[in-house]
Design a protein around this motif. Structure first.
Motif, PDB file in Angstrom:
ATOM      1  N   LYS A 422      -7.332  20.391   0.456  1.00 33.04           N
ATOM      2  CA  LYS A 422      -6.504  21.547   0.122  1.00 33.04           C
ATOM      3  C   LYS A 422      -5.412  21.186  -0.876  1.00 33.04           C
ATOM      4  O   LYS A 422      -5.250  21.838  -1.897  1.00 33.04           O
ATOM      5  N   THR A 423      -4.639  20.130  -0.577  1.00 32.36           N
ATOM      6  CA  THR A 423      -3.520  19.704  -1.431  1.00 32.36           C
ATOM      7  C   THR A 423      -3.497  18.195  -1.491  1.00 32.36           C
ATOM      8  O   THR A 423      -4.270  17.501  -0.835  1.00 32.36           O
ATOM      9  N   THR A 424      -2.548  17.667  -2.266  1.00 33.03           N
ATOM     10  CA  THR A 424      -2.365  16.213  -2.361  1.00 33.03           C
ATOM     11  C   THR A 424      -1.823  15.621  -1.080  1.00 33.03           C
ATOM     12  O   THR A 424      -1.652  14.402  -0.998  1.00 33.03           O
ATOM     13  N   ALA A 425      -1.543  16.443  -0.067  1.00 33.42           N
ATOM     14  CA  ALA A 425      -1.126  15.905   1.229  1.00 33.42           C
ATOM     15  C   ALA A 425      -2.323  15.420   2.039  1.00 33.42           C
ATOM     16  O   ALA A 425      -2.150  14.779   3.077  1.00 33.42           O
ATOM     17  N   TYR A 426      -3.565  15.724   1.548  1.00 35.44           N
ATOM     18  CA  TYR A 426      -4.792  15.344   2.251  1.00 35.44           C
ATOM     19  C   TYR A 426      -4.818  15.962   3.660  1.00 35.44           C
ATOM     20  O   TYR A 426      -4.169  16.946   3.927  1.00 35.44           O
ATOM     21  N   PHE A 456     -11.764  14.237   2.390  1.00 34.86           N
ATOM     22  CA  PHE A 456     -11.503  14.235   3.835  1.00 34.86           C
ATOM     23  C   PHE A 456     -10.551  13.109   4.219  1.00 34.86           C
ATOM     24  O   PHE A 456     -10.479  12.719   5.380  1.00 34.86           O
ATOM     25  N   ARG A 457      -9.811  12.605   3.266  1.00 36.68           N
ATOM     26  CA  ARG A 457      -8.946  11.436   3.508  1.00 36.68           C
ATOM     27  C   ARG A 457      -7.896  11.740   4.593  1.00 36.68           C
ATOM     28  O   ARG A 457      -7.219  12.759   4.568  1.00 36.68           O
ATOM     29  N   GLY A 458      -7.780  10.806   5.532  1.00 38.57           N
ATOM     30  CA  GLY A 458      -6.748  10.922   6.561  1.00 38.57           C
ATOM     31  C   GLY A 458      -6.975  12.023   7.577  1.00 38.57           C
ATOM     32  O   GLY A 458      -6.074  12.336   8.350  1.00 38.57           O
ATOM     33  N   CYS A 459      -8.193  12.619   7.614  1.00 36.52           N
ATOM     34  CA  CYS A 459      -8.466  13.689   8.583  1.00 36.52           C
ATOM     35  C   CYS A 459      -8.791  13.035   9.933  1.00 36.52           C
ATOM     36  O   CYS A 459      -9.976  12.907  10.312  1.00 36.52           O
ATOM     37  N   ASP A 460      -7.764  12.630  10.660  1.00 39.02           N
ATOM     38  CA  ASP A 460      -7.993  11.921  11.913  1.00 39.02           C
ATOM     39  C   ASP A 460      -8.501  12.843  13.014  1.00 39.02           C
ATOM     40  O   ASP A 460      -8.842  12.373  14.104  1.00 39.02           O
ATOM     41  N   GLY A 461      -8.571  14.159  12.748  1.00 39.92           N
ATOM     42  CA  GLY A 461      -9.144  15.091  13.711  1.00 39.92           C
ATOM     43  C   GLY A 461     -10.584  15.472  13.389  1.00 39.92           C
ATOM     44  O   GLY A 461     -11.192  16.260  14.105  1.00 39.92           O
ATOM     45  N   LEU A 462     -11.153  14.914  12.307  1.00 40.30           N
ATOM     46  CA  LEU A 462     -12.533  15.223  11.920  1.00 40.30           C
ATOM     47  C   LEU A 462     -13.489  14.473  12.849  1.00 40.30           C
ATOM     48  O   LEU A 462     -13.482  13.247  12.918  1.00 40.30           O
ATOM     49  N   THR A 463     -14.352  15.228  13.568  1.00 38.20           N
ATOM     50  CA  THR A 463     -15.268  14.606  14.521  1.00 38.20           C
ATOM     51  C   THR A 463     -16.706  14.565  14.019  1.00 38.20           C
ATOM     52  O   THR A 463     -17.495  13.745  14.504  1.00 38.20           O
ATOM     53  N   GLY A 464     -17.066  15.414  13.062  1.00 37.71           N
ATOM     54  CA  GLY A 464     -18.433  15.417  12.555  1.00 37.71           C
ATOM     55  C   GLY A 464     -18.527  16.157  11.241  1.00 37.71           C
ATOM     56  O   GLY A 464     -17.667  16.980  10.908  1.00 37.71           O
ATOM     57  N   VAL A 465     -19.590  15.862  10.452  1.00 37.54           N
ATOM     58  CA  VAL A 465     -19.770  16.534   9.171  1.00 37.54           C
ATOM     59  C   VAL A 465     -21.265  16.640   8.898  1.00 37.54           C
ATOM     60  O   VAL A 465     -22.030  15.698   9.147  1.00 37.54           O
ATOM     61  N   THR A 466     -21.697  17.834   8.423  1.00 39.81           N
ATOM     62  CA  THR A 466     -23.063  18.050   7.974  1.00 39.81           C
ATOM     63  C   THR A 466     -23.043  18.196   6.464  1.00 39.81           C
ATOM     64  O   THR A 466     -22.354  19.085   5.937  1.00 39.81           O
ATOM     65  N   ILE A 467     -23.778  17.330   5.764  1.00 45.44           N
ATOM     66  CA  ILE A 467     -23.712  17.271   4.300  1.00 45.44           C
ATOM     67  C   ILE A 467     -24.898  18.036   3.722  1.00 45.44           C
ATOM     68  O   ILE A 467     -26.054  17.807   4.106  1.00 45.44           O
TER      69      ILE A 467
END
Length: 615
Positions: A422-426, A456-467
């Motif tokens: 979204k932003t440079t805050a990642y 997705f840098r620093g997304c410590d709440g990301l549990t899964g991703v479908t590419i």
């Protein structure tokens, strides 16, 4: 026949367009080393490199060129971090490679955020010498550490200030060192102050013939105040030369009884108290010096003039707002309440009055009003004071062009988009994120062909991703420090995995690399300490940028197709895996007509021959 035509169409979509030969794009790597940023660019032929600084993201324009240069095949630049800058800035590195006889390469860009360093203010060392010795005190900001060295002996750490050094019968060389640090924050540079002091051994002996000064004590008791003075010598000491001592007490210059009782009245009484002592046993002893004090006798009930002094609140380096309340009457209690501005009612919503015990810390953005008053025994409460402020978190630059179903997209070319943050805050995503093959926005259809760097840098709440099926590249640091991500599968069209793409994904246990993967960047899976299973479907072992692409060679099992088992055993860096297992379930890619485990022009020829022969 329809199935063969569909397979031919898939192969043709995956092949790049034929064009005049161009120079290979250069590689940009930015690394943070100590107090500097290191920019390295490598490539073929002549490199043209430019480094820009983006000031505050003003209107999206790049300003203030930092450096522009040309170099053969490699370029190295050291960019020092600024001190005490008011805020950081985004830097953009652009590079183009040019070989003789070839077209210039595509322009390669990479951005990074240049954060400033804060230099702690130098602490102040305060020295005060008395008859007994030397008092050492230190004042300053941050975390203070004080060391004292006496006569070149072992350096001592001071645990409590002020620190006292007594006199001895030898002159002492005292060295004081005070260090101010930023509570372990890496962006704060410590500062140091030193002081050298020589403490002489000369002892100042008091005149034994002068009576020690008395003490004045003032006590409140109900509706009166009791004032008395008493001598400070020890009559039980056999070496005491003064014997019996008399202490004379004066109020406003008039001698009074010792002790003296002052009743409270309806008015405030401001009394000057003084006393001296004389020896009744030793006529040679001189009268002591006068000792004085001020006695304020307040009315039985009267409003106090207690002053609350809120400290000016400022935003700190950890994004917090601190309000301190104090008054000059130690016996009083301070009560406070906090009001929060309500945007719906345009009013302040106040909480309950609370007893103040420690500083008030605000970490949530908003508009606040802190009100406080003080009250003490036998006194009316003070007037209410207030401090009002608006607390804002730092703003960040927007990166995306549009968002659909919770996924942020950047338009990269006509009909194509890349997933971004979204932003440079990642840290823009959490939970399970589904990246589709195509996305429609405002009536326009786009193919999702890439995952941008830092998406997705620093997304410590990301549990899964479908590419999605059409993603061909995973950008640098795309999943950097996604510490809750447990597994990932890269589609068969993914060709490149960028530097540090899955760096420090410490919960990542399994990785599947599609048959199209050809290149894996440096430290792509470094720090994935839970990784136990790596499956690679590529017929040709992908090129690793360095041995640090993985650091689980001893603990993870590598699964490959039996037909390419020996290739992986011989391939550089892949052969560092201790456990390599051949499994039939590691199937080749869909559309692999000739069965070599990869997509190529030969698959097209095979499909055409099959169509002509009627197979």
């Amino acid at each position: 026949m329809k199935k063969l035509l569909f397979a031919l169409l898939v192969v043709l979509l995956a092949l790049p367009a034929v064009a005049q030969e161009m120079t290979e794009p250069p590689t940009i790597q930015v690394s943070e080393v100590g107090l500097e940023y290191i920019i390295d660019v490598t490539g073929n032929g002549v490199l043209t490199v430019e480094v820009y600084g983006l000031k505050n993201g003003s209107e999206g324009l790049y300003e203030d060129i930092i450096i522009s240069a040309q170099a053969n095949e490699s370029y190295h630049y050291v960019l020092p971090r600024p001190y005490e800058a008011s805020e950081g800035c985004e830097c953009i590195v652009k590079a183009v490679a040019q070989e003789e006889g070839k077209l210039p390469s595509e322009e390669v860009t990479q951005s990074f955020y240049l954060t400033p360093l804060f230099l702690m203010p130098t602490p102040e060392i305060l020295l005060s010498e008395t008859e007994e010795g030397l008092y050492i005190d230190v004042q300053g900001q941050g975390q203070l550490t004080v060391y004292v060295t006496i006569n070149d002996d072992e350096r001592m750490t001071v645990d409590q200030l002020p620190y006292f050094v007594p006199r001895t019968y030898e002159d002492q060389n005292i060295f004081i060192e005070a260090i101010a640090e930023g509570y372990g924050q890496l962006d704060i540079i410590p500062s140091t102050a030193t002081e050298t002091y020589v403490l002489s051994a000369a002892l100042v002996q008091p005149d034994p013939l002068v009576v020690p000064m008395p003490y004045i004590k003032i006590e409140e008791e109900g509706d009166c105040v009791i004032i008395y003075a008493y001598d400070s010598h020890n009559p039980d000491d056999p070496d005491d030369p003064f014997g019996e001592v008399a202490v004379y007490l004066y109020i406003d210059g008039q001698q009074v009884d010792n002790p003296c009782v002052i009743p409270r009245t309806d008015e405030l009484q401001d009394l000057g108290v003084s006393a001296y002592a004389v020896s009744l046993s030793n006529p040679d002893a001189l009268q002591s010096d006068w000792v004085t004090a001020v006695c304020i006798v307040e009315p039985l009930v009267q409003p106090t003039e207690t002053t609350l002094a809120p400290v000016a609140a400022t935003t700190s380096y950890v994004d917090k707002y601190v309000v301190s309340l104090s008054d000059d009457d130690e016996a009083s209690d301070i009560y406070y309440r906090i009001g929060i501005y309500n945007e719906e009612t345009y009013d302040l919503d106040f909480g309950e009055w609370m007893l103040y015990q420690e500083d008030l810390v605000f970490t949530v953005p908003g508009s606040y009003r802190v009100e406080a008053y003080a009250i003490a025994p036998n006194k009316l409460e003070s007037a209410t004071i207030a401090v009002t402020f608006t607390f804002l978190l730092p703003t960040y630059d927007r990166i995306y062009d549009f968002v659909e179903d919770g996924v942020y997209y950047k338009i990269t070319s006509e009909g194509k988009v890349a997933v971004c943050c979204k932003t440079t805050a990642y840290n823009s995503y959490s939970g399970h994120v589904n990246i589709p093959a195509t996305v429609t926005h405002e009536g326009v259809n786009y193919m999702v062909t890439a995952i941008m760097e830092n998406a997705f840098r620093g997304c410590d709440g990301l549990t899964g991703v479908t590419i999605g099926a059409y993603v061909t590249s995973i950008g640098n640091r795309a999943f950097y420090q996604c510490t809750a991500l447990t597994s990932v599968t890269l589609g068969d069209y993914v060709i490149t995995v960028g530097n540090e793409a899955f760096y420090d994904c410490r919960s990542l246990a399994s990785v599947t690399l599609g048959s199209g993967v050809a290149q894996i960047g440096a430290e792509a899976f470094h720090g994935c300490i839970a990784l136990t299973s790596v499956t690679c479907k590529a017929a040709t072992p992908p090129v690793m940028a360095a041995s640090n692409c993985f650091d689980c060679y001893d603990t993870a099992t590598l699964y490959v197709h039996p037909a390419v088992f020996e290739s992986y055993q011989a391939a550089n860096y892949w052969n560092q895996f201790v456990n390599i297992v051949a499994e039939d379930k590691v199937a080749p890619v869909t559309g692999d007509a000739n069965g070599d485990g990869k997509l190529s022009i030969s698959d097209v020829s095979t499909l055409i021959n099959m169509l002509l022969s009627g197979q």
